[in-house]
Structure formats: C-alpha cells, structure tokens
Design an enzyme around this catalytic site. Sequence first.
Site, PDB file in Angstrom:
ATOM      1  N   ASP A  24       0.792  -1.245   0.000  1.00 14.65           N
ATOM      2  CA  ASP A  24       0.000   0.000   0.000  1.00 14.65           C
ATOM      3  C   ASP A  24       0.821   1.290   0.000  1.00 14.65           C
ATOM      4  OD1 ASP A  24      -1.954  -1.912   0.172  1.00 14.65           O
ATOM      5  OD2 ASP A  24      -2.804  -1.230   2.069  1.00 14.65           O
ATOM      6  N   GLU A  72      -4.626  -0.720  -1.291  1.00 13.95           N
ATOM      7  CA  GLU A  72      -5.942  -0.813  -0.651  1.00 13.95           C
ATOM      8  C   GLU A  72      -6.897  -0.068  -1.564  1.00 13.95           C
ATOM      9  OE1 GLU A  72      -6.093   0.077   3.534  1.00 13.95           O
ATOM     10  OE2 GLU A  72      -8.278   0.063   3.570  1.00 13.95           O
ATOM     11  N   LYS A 129      -6.564  -4.756  -3.000  1.00 12.33           N
ATOM     12  CA  LYS A 129      -7.162  -5.514  -1.890  1.00 12.33           C
ATOM     13  C   LYS A 129      -8.219  -4.663  -1.189  1.00 12.33           C
ATOM     14  CE  LYS A 129      -3.477  -4.411   1.472  1.00 12.33           C
ATOM     15  NZ  LYS A 129      -4.292  -3.435   2.211  1.00 12.33           N
ATOM     16  N   CYS A 162      -2.114  -2.500   7.737  1.00 15.27           N
ATOM     17  CA  CYS A 162      -2.112  -3.418   6.593  1.00 15.27           C
ATOM     18  C   CYS A 162      -0.888  -4.327   6.541  1.00 15.27           C
ATOM     19  CB  CYS A 162      -2.265  -2.629   5.298  1.00 15.27           C
ATOM     20  SG  CYS A 162      -3.925  -1.920   5.146  1.00 15.27           S
ATOM     21  N   GLN A 202       7.957 -14.289  21.555  1.00 11.13           N
ATOM     22  CA  GLN A 202       7.599 -15.707  21.670  1.00 11.13           C
ATOM     23  C   GLN A 202       8.294 -16.548  20.595  1.00 11.13           C
ATOM     24  OE1 GLN A 202       3.331 -16.325  22.857  1.00 11.13           O
ATOM     25  NE2 GLN A 202       3.099 -14.212  22.132  1.00 11.13           N
TER      26      GLN A 202
END
Length: 220
Positions: A24, A72, A129, A162, A202
């Site tokens: 984008d 977008e 999109k 996005c 993590q």
Amino acid sequence: MITVAAAPYDYSFPPGRTALVVIDMQRDFIEPGGFGAALGNDVGRLAAIIPTVAGLLAVFRDRGWPVVHTREAHRPDLSDCPPSKIARGGAALKIGEVGAMGRLLVAGEPGNQIVDALAPMAGEIVIDKPGKGMFWATGIHEILQGLGITHLVFAGVTTEVCVQTSMREANDRGYECLLIEDATESYFPEFKASTVQMIVAQGGIVGWVAPLAALQAAVA
Ligand code: TIU
C-alpha cells in the site's frame, strides 16, 4: 539458502521461492489530501521510507526475484466495501468521497496509484485488496502457490494496520515472513515499535524483523 541476521534469530530464505511484498505505498496514505490525511494523520512520516523501500525493491529487481505490490482499493460502486468500513472512515471525508486526489481508496483514482518513486515495473504483480490484509478477496495465495513461493519479505504502510494484518494472514498460510523494519512506517511511532515487538516475541510468533542493511549484506 541465504541467511539474514534478524530478530529473534537468523532468517534463512531460498532464492527463487521468496517474494517481496510492498504493502500500500499509494498516494492515499503517503501524500496530503488522501485517505490517511482524511483520518487525521500526519502523512509526512510515511514518505520518509520511500528511499529504503526503493533500495529493497532494487535487491529483488537486480536478481529477478518476484515482487508483489498491493493497493488498498475498492471498486467504484463500493460493492466490496463493508458499510462498517465506510462509517468508520474518519471525520473529514469517507471512502468513496472526492478528495484532492479523487475518490478516496477507489481503484483507478489518482490517489490510489502507488507513488511514482516506487511504481511497479513490467512483470511485477499488482493486487487491489479491499481489506487490510493482502489475502482477503484477492486470490494472491493461489498466485504465490503457483509460483512456488514459500517465503515473503514485507515492506510498506502502515506497520500495525495493513502490513501486520498481511503478515499474520501469511503466517497462518504457512509462509515464512521477514519484515524490513526501516522499509515500513506508521503514523504512530509507538505502534510501529510495538508491532515489531509483537512479531518477534515468543520465538517469532509471526515472523522475523531485520533492517535493509542486513538483507543487503546477506545477498552481497
Ligand atoms: N489507517 C492506517 O493506518 N492504515 C490503513 O488504513 N491502511 C493501511 O495500513 N494500508
């Protein structure tokens, strides 16, 4: 395999099965008078990454590796835009209304074009999109599968909207994802920093993060 010094640990990718995804980098978000500005944002922050994104594009283009650009963008009749998205389109102008660069977030309008400095080249994939994520209602997964792509390198705007959404969608589809941290930006610096932390936390729950220089060193 090529190995990049990254967080939370080295990222290895197979050339030929790795695509760059530039999210984008369109005038709607980067230039005054577009959708980003209509939401009340300082769009100047985002233009600052254009040289880094150009450098990242050069890494892939110089080697003939695949490049995907997203925008977008909604159909002119807005049939692919949920009313909820229009309703939350900010105070100034809403999606589909006419701004300084044409209708906001509508395909084909001047504001919907990727900024000149990063314009797609012949042979590169360009997808419109309707959502924040690159996989929703675009068919890009099938295109990438057809090319044998297993690894995605991400850049673009905005980091926590996005870009992060697309990375998470890609992660769930089995792609190994690297975000180039100086080739992405947010209207909110603290959100960019938090997004980077969330991606690598993590043990790389979403993927990896590295600066452009680390990728350039790895491919040199
Ligand atoms: N508002 C905001 O930060 N982003 C978007 O609406 N779209 C993208 O991130 N491209």
